[in-house]
Design a protein around this motif. Structure first.
Motif, PDB file in Angstrom:
ATOM      1  N   ALA A  86       0.852  -1.199   0.000  1.00  0.00           N
ATOM      2  CA  ALA A  86       0.000   0.000   0.000  1.00  0.00           C
ATOM      3  C   ALA A  86       0.881   1.240   0.000  1.00  0.00           C
ATOM      4  CB  ALA A  86      -0.916  -0.007   1.213  1.00  0.00           C
ATOM      5  N   TRP A  87       0.384   2.259  -0.652  1.00  0.00           N
ATOM      6  CA  TRP A  87       1.052   3.552  -0.638  1.00  0.00           C
ATOM      7  C   TRP A  87      -0.005   4.647  -0.702  1.00  0.00           C
ATOM      8  CZ3 TRP A  87       0.595   6.376  -5.275  1.00  0.00           C
ATOM      9  CH2 TRP A  87       0.297   5.635  -6.431  1.00  0.00           C
ATOM     10  N   PHE A  88       0.410   5.875  -0.479  1.00  0.00           N
ATOM     11  CA  PHE A  88      -0.550   6.971  -0.409  1.00  0.00           C
ATOM     12  C   PHE A  88      -0.011   8.171  -1.185  1.00  0.00           C
ATOM     13  CE2 PHE A  88       2.496   8.267   2.653  1.00  0.00           C
ATOM     14  CZ  PHE A  88       2.439   9.647   2.658  1.00  0.00           C
ATOM     15  N   ALA A  89      -0.910   9.073  -1.465  1.00  0.00           N
ATOM     16  CA  ALA A  89      -0.571  10.385  -2.017  1.00  0.00           C
ATOM     17  C   ALA A  89      -1.356  11.420  -1.221  1.00  0.00           C
ATOM     18  CB  ALA A  89      -0.925  10.460  -3.495  1.00  0.00           C
ATOM     19  N   TYR A  90      -0.755  12.554  -1.016  1.00  0.00           N
ATOM     20  CA  TYR A  90      -1.410  13.594  -0.231  1.00  0.00           C
ATOM     21  C   TYR A  90      -2.618  14.189  -0.941  1.00  0.00           C
ATOM     22  CZ  TYR A  90       2.585  13.518   2.898  1.00  0.00           C
ATOM     23  OH  TYR A  90       3.534  13.127   3.793  1.00  0.00           O
ATOM     24  N   ASP A  91      -2.520  14.312  -2.267  1.00  0.00           N
ATOM     25  CA  ASP A  91      -3.583  14.943  -3.050  1.00  0.00           C
ATOM     26  C   ASP A  91      -3.444  14.500  -4.503  1.00  0.00           C
ATOM     27  OD1 ASP A  91      -1.391  16.435  -4.045  1.00  0.00           O
ATOM     28  OD2 ASP A  91      -1.815  18.119  -2.711  1.00  0.00           O
ATOM     29  N   ASP A  92      -4.279  15.054  -5.377  1.00  0.00           N
ATOM     30  CA  ASP A  92      -4.254  14.669  -6.792  1.00  0.00           C
ATOM     31  C   ASP A  92      -2.910  14.968  -7.446  1.00  0.00           C
ATOM     32  OD1 ASP A  92      -6.845  13.583  -6.937  1.00  0.00           O
ATOM     33  OD2 ASP A  92      -7.736  15.530  -7.308  1.00  0.00           O
ATOM     34  N   GLU A  93      -2.323  16.095  -7.107  1.00  0.00           N
ATOM     35  CA  GLU A  93      -1.027  16.461  -7.694  1.00  0.00           C
ATOM     36  C   GLU A  93       0.058  15.471  -7.288  1.00  0.00           C
ATOM     37  OE1 GLU A  93       2.082  20.136  -7.231  1.00  0.00           O
ATOM     38  OE2 GLU A  93      -0.032  20.664  -7.453  1.00  0.00           O
ATOM     39  N   ASP A  94       0.091  15.115  -6.029  1.00  0.00           N
ATOM     40  CA  ASP A  94       1.059  14.138  -5.540  1.00  0.00           C
ATOM     41  C   ASP A  94       0.806  12.764  -6.166  1.00  0.00           C
ATOM     42  OD1 ASP A  94       3.215  13.221  -3.888  1.00  0.00           O
ATOM     43  OD2 ASP A  94       1.783  12.550  -2.356  1.00  0.00           O
ATOM     44  N   PHE A  95      -0.460  12.411  -6.308  1.00  0.00           N
ATOM     45  CA  PHE A  95      -0.827  11.141  -6.936  1.00  0.00           C
ATOM     46  C   PHE A  95      -0.323  11.102  -8.377  1.00  0.00           C
ATOM     47  CE2 PHE A  95      -4.270   8.438  -8.927  1.00  0.00           C
ATOM     48  CZ  PHE A  95      -3.846   7.229  -8.378  1.00  0.00           C
ATOM     49  N   ALA A  96      -0.541  12.169  -9.115  1.00  0.00           N
ATOM     50  CA  ALA A  96      -0.089  12.235 -10.510  1.00  0.00           C
ATOM     51  C   ALA A  96       1.427  12.106 -10.586  1.00  0.00           C
ATOM     52  CB  ALA A  96      -0.544  13.542 -11.150  1.00  0.00           C
ATOM     53  N   ARG A  97       2.124  12.772  -9.699  1.00  0.00           N
ATOM     54  CA  ARG A  97       3.591  12.718  -9.671  1.00  0.00           C
ATOM     55  C   ARG A  97       4.082  11.303  -9.378  1.00  0.00           C
ATOM     56  NH1 ARG A  97       4.069  17.057  -7.189  1.00  0.00           N
ATOM     57  NH2 ARG A  97       3.731  16.267  -5.107  1.00  0.00           N
ATOM     58  N   LYS A  98       3.449  10.633  -8.421  1.00  0.00           N
ATOM     59  CA  LYS A  98       3.880   9.279  -8.056  1.00  0.00           C
ATOM     60  C   LYS A  98       3.561   8.263  -9.142  1.00  0.00           C
ATOM     61  CE  LYS A  98       3.996  10.005  -3.113  1.00  0.00           C
ATOM     62  NZ  LYS A  98       3.420   9.738  -1.800  1.00  0.00           N
ATOM     63  N   VAL A  99       2.420   8.384  -9.779  1.00  0.00           N
ATOM     64  CA  VAL A  99       2.084   7.466 -10.872  1.00  0.00           C
ATOM     65  C   VAL A  99       3.064   7.672 -12.022  1.00  0.00           C
ATOM     66  CG1 VAL A  99       0.358   6.862 -12.613  1.00  0.00           C
ATOM     67  CG2 VAL A  99      -0.341   7.212 -10.235  1.00  0.00           C
ATOM     68  N   ALA A 100       3.321   8.921 -12.375  1.00  0.00           N
ATOM     69  CA  ALA A 100       4.227   9.220 -13.492  1.00  0.00           C
ATOM     70  C   ALA A 100       5.650   8.760 -13.214  1.00  0.00           C
ATOM     71  CB  ALA A 100       4.198  10.716 -13.798  1.00  0.00           C
ATOM     72  N   ALA A 101       6.076   8.822 -11.950  1.00  0.00           N
ATOM     73  CA  ALA A 101       7.444   8.436 -11.607  1.00  0.00           C
ATOM     74  C   ALA A 101       7.731   6.968 -11.907  1.00  0.00           C
ATOM     75  CB  ALA A 101       7.718   8.727 -10.131  1.00  0.00           C
ATOM     76  N   SER A 102       6.694   6.136 -11.891  1.00  0.00           N
ATOM     77  CA  SER A 102       6.900   4.703 -12.124  1.00  0.00           C
ATOM     78  C   SER A 102       6.236   4.234 -13.424  1.00  0.00           C
ATOM     79  CB  SER A 102       6.363   3.909 -10.934  1.00  0.00           C
ATOM     80  OG  SER A 102       4.982   4.146 -10.758  1.00  0.00           O
ATOM     81  N   ASP A 103       5.974   5.162 -14.330  1.00  0.00           N
ATOM     82  CA  ASP A 103       5.305   4.821 -15.586  1.00  0.00           C
ATOM     83  C   ASP A 103       6.276   4.998 -16.746  1.00  0.00           C
ATOM     84  OD1 ASP A 103       2.165   4.488 -16.383  1.00  0.00           O
ATOM     85  OD2 ASP A 103       3.343   5.376 -18.011  1.00  0.00           O
ATOM     86  N   PRO A 104       6.206   4.141 -17.754  1.00  0.00           N
ATOM     87  CA  PRO A 104       7.104   4.310 -18.907  1.00  0.00           C
ATOM     88  C   PRO A 104       6.772   5.533 -19.769  1.00  0.00           C
ATOM     89  CG  PRO A 104       5.594   2.484 -19.297  1.00  0.00           C
ATOM     90  CD  PRO A 104       5.390   2.932 -17.875  1.00  0.00           C
ATOM     91  N   LEU A 105       5.565   6.059 -19.655  1.00  0.00           N
ATOM     92  CA  LEU A 105       5.180   7.240 -20.430  1.00  0.00           C
ATOM     93  C   LEU A 105       5.509   8.518 -19.664  1.00  0.00           C
ATOM     94  CD1 LEU A 105       1.657   6.179 -21.785  1.00  0.00           C
ATOM     95  CD2 LEU A 105       3.900   5.849 -22.827  1.00  0.00           C
ATOM     96  N   GLN A 106       5.621   9.599 -20.399  1.00  0.00           N
ATOM     97  CA  GLN A 106       5.813  10.908 -19.788  1.00  0.00           C
ATOM     98  C   GLN A 106       4.504  11.351 -19.142  1.00  0.00           C
ATOM     99  OE1 GLN A 106       8.795  12.631 -19.742  1.00  0.00           O
ATOM    100  NE2 GLN A 106       9.564  10.709 -20.584  1.00  0.00           N
ATOM    101  N   ALA A 107       4.593  12.250 -18.180  1.00  0.00           N
ATOM    102  CA  ALA A 107       3.390  12.733 -17.487  1.00  0.00           C
ATOM    103  C   ALA A 107       2.369  13.298 -18.474  1.00  0.00           C
ATOM    104  CB  ALA A 107       3.765  13.785 -16.447  1.00  0.00           C
ATOM    105  N   TRP A 108       2.811  14.029 -19.478  1.00  0.00           N
ATOM    106  CA  TRP A 108       1.894  14.627 -20.456  1.00  0.00           C
ATOM    107  C   TRP A 108       1.283  13.574 -21.383  1.00  0.00           C
ATOM    108  CZ3 TRP A 108       3.574  13.937 -25.443  1.00  0.00           C
ATOM    109  CH2 TRP A 108       4.943  13.729 -25.630  1.00  0.00           C
TER     110      TRP A 108
END
Length: 161
Positions: A15-37
């Protein structure tokens, strides 16, 4: 807070958490092969043309960037277009709203194993208490335990064990 319980095909849940939507987006993008955009973006045909160093009133733009100009012809230069590659396909833009949460959920869903996303403390507590059948029952006690540990670490629940 946003909570994610990962249910891998092999090994223990995490389990992991994010403080808010912005943090969630940052954490998902950090472990994704695609760029955030590529995971989620909102832009216009004008933005696309500008990113390529051209403007709508540039006479050469139509010849150099016919696909962008076709988007503008169909939807207008300033109509929001949404990109969510995991949800819509690579490079697809559409005018219908794609929320960032939808796009991020899709990004997580293409990964191996399962995931449970809880968009609030209340939802996460409910899941821990058995409201989510994906992690309810004796067979899923490790998943509930992983969620419990996150809730305790963030002082959402008291450590009663």
């Amino acid at each position: 807070m946003i909570y994610v319980v990962e249910l891998p095909e092999q090994g223990d849940p995490r389990a992991w958490f994010a403080y808010d939507d912005e943090d969630f987006a940052r954490k998902v993008a950090a472990s994704d092969p695609l760029q955030a955009w590529e995971i989620h973006d909102r832009l216009t045909a004008r933005d696309l043309l500008d990113a390529n160093g051209a403007a709508p009133d540039d006479p050469a733009a139509r010849g150099r960037f016919p696909a962008i100009c076709a988007l503008a012809d169909e939807h207008g230069w300033d109509t929001p277009l949404y990109r969510a590659d995991h949800l819509l396909g690579r490079g697809v833009l559409r005018v219908e709203l794609v929320s960032e949460r939808e796009a991020l959920t899709a990004a997580l869903s293409v990964r191996a194993g399962g995931r449970c996303i809880y968009w609030s403390d209340r939802d996460a507590i409910g899941a821990f208490e058995g409201a989510d059948p994906r992690i309810a029952g004796k067979a899923h006690w490790r998943a509930r335990r992983a969620l419990y540990e996150q809730l305790v670490a963030l002082e959402v629940l008291a450590d009663d064990n």
